[in-house]
Scaffold this motif. Structure first.
Motif, PDB file in Angstrom:
ATOM      1  N   LEU A  95       0.817  -1.206   0.000  1.00 45.20           N
ATOM      2  CA  LEU A  95       0.000   0.000   0.000  1.00 45.20           C
ATOM      3  C   LEU A  95       0.852   1.257   0.000  1.00 45.20           C
ATOM      4  CD1 LEU A  95      -2.939   0.942   0.020  1.00 45.20           C
ATOM      5  CD2 LEU A  95      -2.849   0.969   2.531  1.00 45.20           C
ATOM      6  N   HIS A  96       1.971   1.218   0.715  1.00 47.14           N
ATOM      7  CA  HIS A  96       2.849   2.393   0.753  1.00 47.14           C
ATOM      8  C   HIS A  96       3.438   2.680  -0.631  1.00 47.14           C
ATOM      9  CE1 HIS A  96       6.637   4.604   2.226  1.00 47.14           C
ATOM     10  NE2 HIS A  96       5.615   5.437   2.294  1.00 47.14           N
ATOM     11  N   VAL A  97       3.843   1.630  -1.362  1.00 50.54           N
ATOM     12  CA  VAL A  97       4.375   1.819  -2.713  1.00 50.54           C
ATOM     13  C   VAL A  97       3.286   2.362  -3.635  1.00 50.54           C
ATOM     14  CG1 VAL A  97       5.280   0.627  -4.735  1.00 50.54           C
ATOM     15  CG2 VAL A  97       6.200   0.101  -2.484  1.00 50.54           C
ATOM     16  N   LEU A  98       2.070   1.816  -3.528  1.00 50.84           N
ATOM     17  CA  LEU A  98       0.972   2.319  -4.355  1.00 50.84           C
ATOM     18  C   LEU A  98       0.682   3.789  -4.060  1.00 50.84           C
ATOM     19  CD1 LEU A  98      -1.583  -0.637  -4.380  1.00 50.84           C
ATOM     20  CD2 LEU A  98      -0.439   0.369  -6.368  1.00 50.84           C
ATOM     21  N   GLU A  99       0.768   4.160  -2.798  1.00 47.74           N
ATOM     22  CA  GLU A  99       0.531   5.554  -2.435  1.00 47.74           C
ATOM     23  C   GLU A  99       1.577   6.477  -3.058  1.00 47.74           C
ATOM     24  OE1 GLU A  99      -0.471   8.142   1.580  1.00 47.74           O
ATOM     25  OE2 GLU A  99       0.920   6.454   1.736  1.00 47.74           O
ATOM     26  N   LEU A 100       2.849   6.044  -3.054  1.00 46.19           N
ATOM     27  CA  LEU A 100       3.914   6.840  -3.670  1.00 46.19           C
ATOM     28  C   LEU A 100       3.689   6.988  -5.170  1.00 46.19           C
ATOM     29  CD1 LEU A 100       7.014   5.353  -1.797  1.00 46.19           C
ATOM     30  CD2 LEU A 100       5.963   7.587  -1.419  1.00 46.19           C
ATOM     31  N   LEU A 101       3.307   5.900  -5.834  1.00 45.29           N
ATOM     32  CA  LEU A 101       3.033   5.964  -7.272  1.00 45.29           C
ATOM     33  C   LEU A 101       1.828   6.845  -7.554  1.00 45.29           C
ATOM     34  CD1 LEU A 101       3.596   2.214  -8.257  1.00 45.29           C
ATOM     35  CD2 LEU A 101       5.048   4.160  -8.876  1.00 45.29           C
ATOM     36  N   ASN A 102       0.839   6.770  -6.698  1.00 38.91           N
ATOM     37  CA  ASN A 102      -0.351   7.581  -6.886  1.00 38.91           C
ATOM     38  C   ASN A 102      -0.044   9.063  -6.710  1.00 38.91           C
ATOM     39  OD1 ASN A 102      -3.010   8.863  -5.398  1.00 38.91           O
ATOM     40  ND2 ASN A 102      -3.519   7.483  -7.081  1.00 38.91           N
TER      41      ASN A 102
END
Length: 462
Positions: free
Chosen positions: A219-226
């Protein structure tokens, strides 16, 4: 004649290219190398290469071609296909019924593509699953700095370009390797089994999301990409994202005579054709530089050399002049630009030294490539080989003949056979490469420059 005169008259006297350059050429080699290195740094993927080619073409006075355009001698046009393949053309003085002059090469290179659902977490680590593209030695991609490049189409259809790992302040990514202290069983296995493709998972994070619950690292990686790109996980379904080596190409050797970098195969030939097209004046024959995709997986797909992209473009040009496409093709000539292996003294057993290209002896000319009994080769005729000899010699191009290793050791293919299917006489030519298909390939500056000179010679053919 004495024996010395006989030897000089009857045998080939091969000399290193640096012993054959004339005044001013060493400087030209260096100038050309700088331009090529800049192109390579900007072209980490086939999309990047096409974008850069179009940018440079526009700066040279090329305009986008539209079917039905009325073209005259000296006009410069380009046409691209899905952002992954491009053709550049300079219209010649002669009718297309007398043929065109073509340099066809590819801009895709071996890499690791992300799977459709790539992101997962395991043992408090976030990772990306990959599917390798083209012929790779899988272990070469481990424990080295990597970058993420490509394009994502969001749910509203808008495109977003992704680039992580090549900026001055960017982090890099990595695929971990097993420490030698625990690798006894691994090192007993054949290389093809010791490094399974499903183990090429890219480490992208070890910090959890601040909230609670499961999948905190993912989720943290997805948040950074988002935050940076507006991406959500579903957008991976409409993405082309690749893992490529991070960092710029470099000069190699204490003498700085070589260039090391990712994608010499086959961007060294594509760039040569593009630059040659920029540097010719109005040619006798219409000249085309084809920068194709998908060569590393058989030239398939809508942007590959087997697609109708090339035929459609040339047919449009022919119809504008009232010329038969078939007549145009049979009077044409093509240089199939693709790199070849350079003889490597560290691995002498795989090559026939008498018939293998070497660094600094000029562009490699190949009557045939293929595998085993010439499987997959177009095998240029003696007439075609005579033509290329004459063209190169008249233009003072340093060149050498070669084969791709010993007959039963392997081999490889190029786009030549697909041009031959069109009834176009074609011969393979390319820059000799050390460590081909590795993330860091090596070529000679001199050989790269001579590939450019070979393209000039073909485009100037009368």
């Amino acid at each position: 004649m004495d024996n010395k005169e006989k030897k000089e008259t009857l045998t080939i006297q091969w000399k290193n290219g640096y012993d054959r350059l004339y005044e001013g050429q060493p400087e030209a080699v260096e100038t050309y190398a700088k331009g090529y290195m800049a192109f390579l740094d900007n072209g980490k993927t086939e999309r990047d290469c096409v974008t850069e080619a179009v940018f440079q073409a526009k700066s040279q006075g090329f305009s986008a071609y539209k079917p039905g355009d009325k073209l005259k001698a000296g006009d410069k046009v380009y046409i691209e296909r899905h952002g992954k393949s491009v053709m550049l053309a300079v219209i010649g003085e002669k009718s297309l019924s007398e043929g065109i002059r073509i340099m066809a090469a590819h801009v895709d290179a071996p890499r690791l593509d992300l799977k459709p659902y790539p992101l997962y977490e395991d043992s408090d680590m976030a990772l990306l699953k990959t599917h390798y593209y083209g012929g790779v030695k899988k272990y070469q991609w481990m424990a080295s700095p990597l970058a993420l490049r490509g394009i994502v189409y969001l749910s509203d259809g808008s495109p977003v370009n992704v680039s992580v790992g090549d900026g001055p302040d960017d982090p890099v990514l990595v695929i971990t390797d097993l420490l030698p202290h625990l690798a006894a069983d691994q090192m007993k296995k054949p290389v093809s089994e010791a490094f399974p493709a499903e183990g090429l998972n890219v480490l992208v994070g070890t910090k959890p999301d601040a909230g609670e619950g499961s999948d905190r690292f993912k989720l943290h990686v997805l948040e950074l990409l988002n935050q940076k790109y507006g991406i959500v996980e579903a957008d991976f379904q409409s993405a082309e994202l690749s893992i490529v080596p991070a960092g710029d190409c470099r000069e190699v050797g204490l003498d700085r005579s070589m260039i090391g970098g990712y994608g010499h195969d086959d961007r060294s030939c594509s760039y040569a054709g593009m630059r040659a097209l920029f540097d010719i004046t109005t040619p006798q024959h219409t000249c085309v530089c084809m920068m194709a995709d998908k060569e590393e997986i058989g030239s398939e797909g809508i942007t590959g050399m087997q697609s109708a992209f090339f035929d459609t473009f040339v047919k449009d040009l022919c119809e504008a002049q009232g010329v038969s496409l078939r007549r145009c093709y049979e009077n044409s000539f093509c240089l199939s630009g693709d790199v070849c292996n350079a003889f490597d003294p560290n691995f002498p057993d795989v090559s026939d030294k008498m018939n293998n290209a070497k660094l600094n002896y000029g562009v490699g000319i190949f009557k045939y490539t293929g595998r085993g009994g010439k499987g997959g080769a177009s095998d240029a005729s003696a007439e075609t080989m005579s033509k290329i000899r004459g063209l190169l010699d008249r233009e003072g191009v340093l060149w050498q003949m070669g084969e791709l290793g010993k007959v039963d050791k392997g081999g490889g293919g190029t786009v030549a056979c697909y041009m031959a299917r069109r009834n176009i006489p074609v011969v393979d030519a390319g820059v000799p490469v050390l460590s081909m298909h590795a993330p860091f390939e090596i070529i000679s500056k001199l050989d790269a420059y001579m590939m450019y000179k070979a393209c000039i010679a073909v485009f100037r053919d009368k």
